[in-house]
Enzyme design. Sequence first.
Site, PDB file in Angstrom:
ATOM      1  N   LYS B  51       0.832  -1.180   0.042  1.00 39.01           N
ATOM      2  CA  LYS B  51      -0.004  -0.180   0.074  1.00 39.01           C
ATOM      3  C   LYS B  51       0.783   1.225  -0.066  1.00 39.01           C
ATOM      4  CE  LYS B  51      -3.947   2.184   2.141  1.00 39.01           C
ATOM      5  NZ  LYS B  51      -4.724   2.402   0.991  1.00 39.01           N
ATOM      6  N   GLY B  52       0.340   2.328  -0.524  1.00 34.46           N
ATOM      7  CA  GLY B  52       0.949   3.558  -0.917  1.00 34.46           C
ATOM      8  C   GLY B  52       1.687   4.114   0.756  1.00 34.46           C
ATOM      9  N   GLY B  78      -7.627   7.251   1.376  1.00 34.38           N
ATOM     10  CA  GLY B  78      -6.877   8.440   1.516  1.00 34.38           C
ATOM     11  C   GLY B  78      -5.488   8.065   1.919  1.00 34.38           C
ATOM     12  N   ASN B 105       4.782   1.018  -3.254  1.00 32.47           N
ATOM     13  CA  ASN B 105       3.837   2.244  -3.926  1.00 32.47           C
ATOM     14  C   ASN B 105       4.333   3.472  -2.951  1.00 32.47           C
ATOM     15  OD1 ASN B 105       1.388   4.003  -3.945  1.00 32.47           O
ATOM     16  ND2 ASN B 105       1.093   2.567  -5.750  1.00 32.47           N
ATOM     17  N   ASN B 133       3.178   6.794  -7.138  1.00 34.58           N
ATOM     18  CA  ASN B 133       1.552   6.905  -7.248  1.00 34.58           C
ATOM     19  C   ASN B 133       1.409   8.501  -7.660  1.00 34.58           C
ATOM     20  OD1 ASN B 133      -1.013   7.421  -6.732  1.00 34.58           O
ATOM     21  ND2 ASN B 133      -0.983   6.459  -4.632  1.00 34.58           N
ATOM     22  N   CYS B 136      -3.508   8.824  -7.404  1.00 35.25           N
ATOM     23  CA  CYS B 136      -4.609   8.583  -6.566  1.00 35.25           C
ATOM     24  C   CYS B 136      -5.380   9.793  -6.406  1.00 35.25           C
ATOM     25  CB  CYS B 136      -4.080   8.129  -4.956  1.00 35.25           C
ATOM     26  SG  CYS B 136      -5.509   8.358  -3.742  1.00 35.25           S
ATOM     27  N   ASN B 198      -4.953   3.297 -12.272  1.00 36.69           N
ATOM     28  CA  ASN B 198      -5.601   3.521 -10.886  1.00 36.69           C
ATOM     29  C   ASN B 198      -7.023   3.631 -11.061  1.00 36.69           C
ATOM     30  OD1 ASN B 198      -5.799   4.610  -8.296  1.00 36.69           O
ATOM     31  ND2 ASN B 198      -3.723   5.407  -8.592  1.00 36.69           N
ATOM     32  N   GLY B 223     -12.859  -2.466  -9.548  1.00 36.58           N
ATOM     33  CA  GLY B 223     -13.671  -3.618  -9.658  1.00 36.58           C
ATOM     34  C   GLY B 223     -14.090  -3.831 -11.289  1.00 36.58           C
ATOM     35  N   GLY B 271      -6.529  -6.446  -7.980  1.00 35.17           N
ATOM     36  CA  GLY B 271      -6.767  -5.414  -6.938  1.00 35.17           C
ATOM     37  C   GLY B 271      -7.926  -5.902  -6.177  1.00 35.17           C
TER      38      GLY B 271
END
Lengths: 266, 310
Positions: B51-52, B78, B105, B133, B136, B198, B223, B271
Site C-alpha cells: 500500500k502507498g 486516502g 508504492n 503513485n 490517487c 489507478n 472492480g 486488486g
Amino acid sequence: MAVSLVRSHSEKQAGYRELVLEAPTIAPLVRPGQFVHLRIPRLEHRLLRRPFSIFMADQDTLTILYKSVGTGTQLLTQVEQGEAVSLLGPLGNGFPEPNNDHIPLLIAGGYGVAPLYLLASRMARTGVLFVGGRTRTDILCDDEFEALGWDVQIATEDGSRGIQGLVTSALDAWAANNAGAEPAELFACGPDGMLRAVGERAITHNWKGWLSLDKHMGCGMGACLACVQRIRQPDGSIEWERVCKDGPIFEAREIVWEQENEDNHE
Amino acid sequence: MSDSDAMLDLAVNIGELRLKNPVMVASGTFGYGPEYADLVDLSKLGAMVVKGIRKIPWEGNEPPRMVEVPGGLVNAIGLQGPGAQGFVDKYIPFLKQYDVPVIVNIWGTTLEEYGEVAAILDAADGVHALEINISCPNVKEGGIAFGTNVDTAANVMQMVRKNTRLPVIPKLSPNVPNIGDFAKIAEQCGCDAISLINTLPAMVIDIETRRPVLTNTVGGLSGPAIHPVAVKLVWEAAAAVNIPVIAMGGIQNAQDAIEFILAGASAVAVGTANFVDPMTPLTVIDGIADYMRRHNVQRFSDLIGALDVH
C-alpha cells in the site's frame, strides 16, 4: 476460506432467521465474538462479502442469526438447505477471557444478542442478560439464556415486553440495586448509540466494558482499511485500528467516538 | 507436473526485475503482506505491491471510506499508512521471509517528498522496485495532482529516478486525454515500466440524506466495472512505448488478465478481487497456465501484445 453447505435455514421468529452451515474447518476454531465473512448467493453485481457474528458453533457447524434488513440479507433468506455458501473465517479477535470473579453483564440490542449467547454458553458462571429492542418481536434468545440459568432483563421501546425504554434503562435499574455488591464485567453488542451509552455506564461504575463494534467492512481481514475506528493507545495517543482485524471488540475506555473526536478538534 | 507443464515458462522481466510469473497484487488491496499471509503463500505471487507510503505516517480520510456500487467499489481510504521508515521497520523483516519481489508504492505532497521517500526505500534492504503513485484521486495534495499534467508527472518521475537505482514504475491515472503521452514521458524519464490504471474518479450520493456517501465526497471506482476501460488504456499505452506495461483494473479471473496481456501488458495486478477472494491471484496464475497449454504457448512472453486487431 471454505465452501460450506447449508445444513438448515429457518425462521427463528418474525423477521429473524437462523442459518446453520457445515463448516468443519472453521467451526471448531470459533471464539465468542468472532465473525464470518459470507458471500451471499444471488447477490449479483455486488462484490463484497457480508460479516455475520457467530451465534453458535460446535465441531462441524456454525450458526448465524440475522435480520432481513437490506438487499443482501433479503437475498440470504432465499438460500436453501444443501446450497453452497463461500465463507471466510473465523475472523476478528472475539471477546477476552471473562474474569470469573466478576458477574458478567451482557447487553444486547436486537440480534446483537447472537455473539453474546455463544459467550454465555461457554462461560464458567451465569450472570445477567439485558436485551433490548424496538418491540416484543425484536427480543431474541431470552428462552435460551434462561435455559442456561441466566437472569434475563428485557426492555422494549414501546413497552410491549419488559420495561418500557432502552436497554440501558434496564441496566441502570439493575446497577441502582446491585452496584457495589459484586464486581461486574460488561460485554455488549448492538448499534453504536447503544454501545456508547453502555460504555459510559462501564466507566461510571468502574467496570470493564467490552463492546463489539459493527462497521461497514470491505475485506474483513485488515487489508482495505475501510472499517477503521479511532482507538486510544496505552501511551495516550490516538490511532486508527481496524474493526475487522484489531477488533471487533474494544474496551469502552479505548474507543474515541466520532462526536468526541470532533469535540477534541474544536 | 506433466512434461508440458515442465516446459511452460511463466517468467517475465520488468526492467531488471525478474518475476516468476506475471501476476502481482495491486497496491492498497493486499495490505503490507501479513494481512493475507495465512491464506496465500506470498512466495507464489509474481510480486507483492504494498500500500502507498509517503515519508511520514498518514491518517488517511475520515470514514465512511468505501461504498459498494454495481460491479465495483468506490473508495476514499486516502492512503493511510505508516510512513517510509515505519514501513521499513515494521514490514520489511516480515516480507523478507518470502521469495517474492516487493514493490513499494510511494507518494508525497511535494516533489521533494517523492525524492525523499525514494531515497529511504532505496537504502532499505528488501525493496525491489518503486511504483510512483501520481494517480490517487483521494488525497487533496499529491497523487493525481501530479499525474494529470505531463510536465508535473515528468518532474516527479525524474525526481524519483534521481534518488534510486531500483526499477521505477509510475502508476498512471486513467483520467487523462491521451494516455500515450504519459507513457512516453515515463519512458523518456528513464522509468523501467509503467503501471495502469489507478481508480476512476467517482461519487455516490445518499438521496435520503442528500449527502455524499463518502466523507471525502468523491472517491475512486475499482472492480470489474472498470475492466474494459482499463483494457483500452493499456492497449494504447503499450502501443506508445517499448518499456513493459503492468496492467490492473477489475481483474476477477484469468480471462480478464489475458485480455490485458494480449493488449500488450507484460504483467498484471489483481486488486479489488482480493477483498472478495484472496485466492484470486493464484487462480489467475493457474488460469494463465491453462490458457497457454490450450493455445500451445510455451513461453509467457510470446503472449504479450499478441492481439490480432481487425
